[in-house]
Structures are given as C-alpha cells and as structure tokens.
Enzyme design. Structure first.
Site, PDB file in Angstrom:
ATOM      1  N   ASP A 126       0.869  -1.164   0.000  1.00 49.30           N
ATOM      2  CA  ASP A 126       0.000   0.000   0.000  1.00 49.30           C
ATOM      3  C   ASP A 126       0.924   1.237   0.000  1.00 49.30           C
ATOM      4  O   ASP A 126       2.122   1.107   0.285  1.00 49.30           O
ATOM      5  CB  ASP A 126      -0.849  -0.103   1.277  1.00 49.30           C
ATOM      6  CG  ASP A 126      -1.560   1.167   1.619  1.00 49.30           C
ATOM      7  OD1 ASP A 126      -2.311   1.660   0.768  1.00 49.30           O
ATOM      8  OD2 ASP A 126      -1.380   1.674   2.746  1.00 49.30           O
ATOM      9  N   ASP A 128       0.054   5.152   1.110  1.00 52.29           N
ATOM     10  CA  ASP A 128      -0.056   6.098   2.231  1.00 52.29           C
ATOM     11  C   ASP A 128      -0.097   5.371   3.572  1.00 52.29           C
ATOM     12  O   ASP A 128      -0.890   4.455   3.769  1.00 52.29           O
ATOM     13  CB  ASP A 128      -1.325   6.953   2.079  1.00 52.29           C
ATOM     14  CG  ASP A 128      -1.186   7.944   0.945  1.00 52.29           C
ATOM     15  OD1 ASP A 128      -0.543   8.981   1.149  1.00 52.29           O
ATOM     16  OD2 ASP A 128      -1.699   7.653  -0.160  1.00 52.29           O
ATOM     17  N   ASP A 330      -1.901  -0.356   5.803  1.00 52.63           N
ATOM     18  CA  ASP A 330      -2.266   0.228   7.107  1.00 52.63           C
ATOM     19  C   ASP A 330      -3.745   0.554   7.240  1.00 52.63           C
ATOM     20  O   ASP A 330      -4.197   0.966   8.294  1.00 52.63           O
ATOM     21  CB  ASP A 330      -1.495   1.538   7.306  1.00 52.63           C
ATOM     22  CG  ASP A 330      -2.025   2.643   6.407  1.00 52.63           C
ATOM     23  OD1 ASP A 330      -2.226   2.372   5.205  1.00 52.63           O
ATOM     24  OD2 ASP A 330      -2.283   3.749   6.902  1.00 52.63           O
TER      25      ASP A 330
HETATM   26  O1  LIG Z   1      -4.436   3.058  -0.370  1.00 58.17           O
HETATM   27  P1  LIG Z   1      -3.519   4.148   0.081  1.00 58.17           P
HETATM   28  O2  LIG Z   1      -2.294   4.276  -0.753  1.00 58.17           O
HETATM   29  O3  LIG Z   1      -3.193   4.034   1.547  1.00 58.17           O
HETATM   30  O4  LIG Z   1      -4.371   5.484  -0.096  1.00 58.17           O
HETATM   31  C1  LIG Z   1      -5.446   5.770   0.778  1.00 58.17           C
HETATM   32  C2  LIG Z   1      -5.677   7.265   0.808  1.00 58.17           C
HETATM   33  O5  LIG Z   1      -4.417   7.827   1.166  1.00 58.17           O
HETATM   34  C3  LIG Z   1      -4.283   9.235   1.149  1.00 58.17           C
HETATM   35  O6  LIG Z   1      -4.901   9.759   2.292  1.00 58.17           O
HETATM   36  C4  LIG Z   1      -4.287   9.373   3.502  1.00 58.17           C
HETATM   37  O7  LIG Z   1      -2.934   9.874   3.525  1.00 58.17           O
HETATM   38  C5  LIG Z   1      -2.820  11.331   3.506  1.00 58.17           C
HETATM   39  C6  LIG Z   1      -1.351  11.692   3.422  1.00 58.17           C
HETATM   40  O8  LIG Z   1      -0.622  11.152   4.471  1.00 58.17           O
HETATM   41  C7  LIG Z   1      -3.514  11.899   4.755  1.00 58.17           C
HETATM   42  O9  LIG Z   1      -3.444  13.318   4.753  1.00 58.17           O
HETATM   43  C8  LIG Z   1      -4.975  11.448   4.765  1.00 58.17           C
HETATM   44  O10 LIG Z   1      -5.603  11.868   5.969  1.00 58.17           O
HETATM   45  C9  LIG Z   1      -5.073   9.910   4.689  1.00 58.17           C
HETATM   46  O11 LIG Z   1      -6.432   9.495   4.565  1.00 58.17           O
HETATM   47  C10 LIG Z   1      -4.800   9.818  -0.141  1.00 58.17           C
HETATM   48  O12 LIG Z   1      -4.780  11.213  -0.078  1.00 58.17           O
HETATM   49  C11 LIG Z   1      -6.186   9.294  -0.481  1.00 58.17           C
HETATM   50  O13 LIG Z   1      -6.599   9.799  -1.731  1.00 58.17           O
HETATM   51  C12 LIG Z   1      -6.110   7.780  -0.558  1.00 58.17           C
HETATM   52  O14 LIG Z   1      -7.351   7.236  -0.923  1.00 58.17           O
END
Ligand SMILES: O=P(O)(O)OC[C@H]1O[C@H](O[C@H]2O[C@H](CO)[C@@H](O)[C@H](O)[C@H]2O)[C@H](O)[C@@H](O)[C@@H]1O
Length: 397
Positions: A126, A128, A330
C-alpha cells in the site's frame, strides 16, 4: 477467480446502495433531513446553508459520524506531559496484548523466512501510511529516498506491486519506480504485463495499451463506465464542501476522497452530511472509510483483494504452490487484501499500526520506518540464501 467465464462487468448484482443499514443507521432515520436534500445524478439542488440547517440528531451522529471517528484513531501521543502515565501504561498494555496475536514481522522474521524457504515472495505494498508517513496535506505525502531505495532493491528480487487508493498517475509520481506494477483507485486501475494465459486478456474491461516506456501492457479498468459519474460527483463535492474549512476533495480517477483530517471535529458531521446526502442521488456509488477520509467509489465487486488476485494471475503466479504473496498495508481498505490471503491460505498480510486494530493480517509493523527495515531484511535474507545455493552448486561441480 475466473472472469473469463463471465464477461459481464463485475458490478454487484445486489448493490443495496447506501441503504440505511449500510450507513449504520436505523431504518426510521435518514442521513440528513430529506427536505434539505434534493439531489439528482444530473444536478445538485442544494445550498450549503440548507445542509448546515439539517438536523444532526443523536442517531445520525451515532451512524456514519461514529464510523468517521472510529476509522480515524488519534496518532499515538508520545509526549508523556500531555497524557497521564496511567494512560500511557493502558495504551501500551493494550498494544502488548494485541501484538501477541499480530507479532511484529521484524521480531518474527525467522518464522516468515521459514515460510518463504524455496518459495518466490510476491510483494504487494500500500502507499499512504505504509511507504510514506501520514501527513496533514495529501499532496505532500512524499516517500523518502531511503524508502524508495528499499522498494527498488526489493523489486530486484521479488515481483512487487503498489496497490493504492490514489490514482495510478499520482502514486507513480510519488514512487517514481518503473520496475513495479501499479494498481490505483483501490485496484480499479491496473497496468499489468501482457498475459500469456487468456483468462483476463480477452475480458472487455481489459485492453491492450502501451506504458510510459512504450512497452505493451494490459490495462484493466473494471469501473471505466463510472468515469463521467465520478467526475460529476467530484465537482459537486468541491462545490458543496466549499464552506467547510479544512476539507480537501481529491480526484482519484475511479474514486473521490473527501479528507476531513484538517476539519474541526465539530464540523465532521457536516462533511458526512454533504457526502452521504449527495450520494443519495447516486445509488451506484458507495462510501468507504479510510484514515480521516471518506472514499466515494462505484458499487462494483472489486477491491484491493481482487486486485491482488488479478495481479497474481497476470504474473502467472496464481497456480503455483511455490509463491508466497505478502501484502503490507495500514488502512481499512487493505483488509480486503489481507482477507483474500488469509482465506486462500496463501501468504499473509502485515498491518502497519502502532495501535491495536481488528485485522485479517497475520503480522504487524509499527510504522513506515519499520516497513523499510522489513523490506531491507527480506532483501538481505534473499541475497544470503541465493549465495548459499550458489556455493552449494559450485561445490557439487
Ligand atoms: O491506499 P492508500 O495508498 O493508503 O491510499 C489511501 C488514501 O491515502 C491518502 O490519504 C491518507 O494519507 C494522507 C497523506 O498522508 C492523509 O493526509 C490522509 O488523511 C489519509 O487518509 C490519499 O490522499 C487518499 O486519496 C487515498 O485514498
């Protein structure tokens, strides 16, 4: 999984879109005042003040608002001046109990390598919260160059894919490694090698195209028909959340993320009201919860777990007993992938978390820095076992 036998789009036959039970609401309650919510998929007939005037009663608050809070555990406070000693002890005690069931994959590395002996590891990562730390601004979720080097090195030894909620392009911009496979929009946008086997190759959602380097690849986009709808919803969400300070709406191609990380907690119900209210006019879309984010996506039977199966097939690894898939993530959306691996008894998931969470993963890591350490350990182990095998081969000669 065989998509060849059924050439229909993987749209759920009974989507039960945004039913009250789906929202976690009792049947006598609608998410927002019906009078205030007059949406249609082709247009929006609602102004923000109307939403703000909507009643937010206890039942409403106990529905999706609870989910928004539950899916957003506070980051662990390390400063003992802010939280009392007993709280620290309680948190630690809970974590220590939890980790017995989900051992650290660094501390249990010998168990993992034992499992991986004589097998080919396939890595699914993954982005983020796994490869990059969670930060307030999603546009600034950069990956460190040390992490990039660790992923690059891992990809030299194991087939490696990134499976993210972000759009393929965005996650590629962050990761910047061409030797990986990418699945964006929670697996609804996959670029994979041209398959020799035909089980996906002639699927209507799978087309042949060329990648950034001009190489022929397969592009699998099971939600392609939703693109205009997603764009429409994206624009509407920007408009109707415009007055809520801190909201960020992100277009992830086949899904839209509505971030409330920087929104005052008192306003979270209004964020939820905007999203769930708008979606009443879009029964073919649904919402899932991520880390301080509501993710709007098509009601199709496709998720990160299916993406893992798809990639394993594409890489012709799905029928082999000597393949060990490992998925590291995560978020709640990663649970679909953990579940697929657990249920197929092939490989396992590693949850990145420093707080106890219910999960289908088998192991844990505390944060991205431990993920980096784990990837480096895997590579060291692989190099060592390969050199040993080479030594034995040399002795035999
Ligand atoms: O599947 P992932 O790669 O984990 O993406 C899931 C979402 O991640 C991002 O948002 C998350 O991370 C951001 C940066 O650290 C944080 O600000 C936010 O609160 C988290 O939810 C991304 O911006 C989303 O579009 C993804 O869907």
């Amino acid at each position: 999984m065989d998509l060849k036998s059924n050439h229909s789009s993987p749209v759920l036959t009974d989507p039960a879109p945004l039913s009250k039970s789906r929202l976690g609401l009792p049947s006598n309650i609608t998410p927002c005042s019906p009078a205030a919510l007059l949406y249609s998929s082709s247009g929006l007939y609602l102004t923000i003040p109307e939403i703000l005037n909507g009643k937010h009663d206890d039942v409403l608050v106990n529905g999706w608002l609870d989910s928004m809070i539950a899916s957003s555990p506070p980051r662990k406070k390390l400063n003992k001046d802010i939280i009392s000693e007993s709280q620290v002890d309680d948190n630690d005690a809970a974590y220590q109990t939890w980790i017995i069931n989900y051992p650290s994959s660094l501390n249990s590395f010998h168990l993992i390598t034992n499992d991986a002996k004589c097998k080919m590891i396939a890595l699914f990562l993954d982005y983020d919260g796994t490869l990059s730390p969670i930060v307030d601004n999603p546009d600034l979720a950069f990956m460190s160059s040390a992490m990039r080097a660790a992923v690059k090195e891992a990809a030299n030894y194991f087939p490696t894919a990134i499976i993210s909620g972000r759009s393929c392009d965005k996650v590629h911009e962050f990761v910047k490694l061409s030797e990986l496979y990418y699945a964006g929009s929670h697996g609804m946008d996959i670029m994979s090698p041209i398959r020799v086997s035909e089980s996906f190759g002639d699927h209507p959602d799978c087309i042949k195209t060329t990648d950034r380097k001009g190489k022929e690849v397969h592009l699998f986009q099971p939600a392609r028909e939703f693109l205009p709808m997603i764009n429409e919803v994206y624009k509407s969400l920007i408009e109707i959340t415009n007055n809520i300070v801190g909201v960020k709406v992100e277009n992830n191609k086949f899904c839209v993320s509505v971030h409330y990380r920087n929104v005052d907690k008192k306003m979270w119900d209004q964020v939820g009201c905007c999203v769930f209210g708008l979606l009443k006019g879009f029964p073919r879309l649904r919402v899932t919860h991520g880390r301080k984010v509501l993710e709007v996506r098509p009601v199709i039977d496709w998720n990160k777990g299916k993406a893992v199966q798809f990639l394993l097939e594409s890489l012709q690894l799905s029928q082999r007993d000597d393949v060990l898939p490992i998925y590291i993530g995560d978020d709640r959306t990663d649970e679909d992938a953990f579940k697929v691996l657990r249920e197929s008894s092939r490989g396992f998931g590693i949850l990145v978390s420093n707080v106890p969470k219910e999960t289908n993963a088998s192991y844990s890591l505390r944060d991205p820095s431990e993920v980096q350490e784990f990837l480096k350990s895997l590579v060291r182990w692989k190099k060592f076992t390969t050199s040993q095998t080479e030594d034995i081969a040399t002795i035999k000669i």
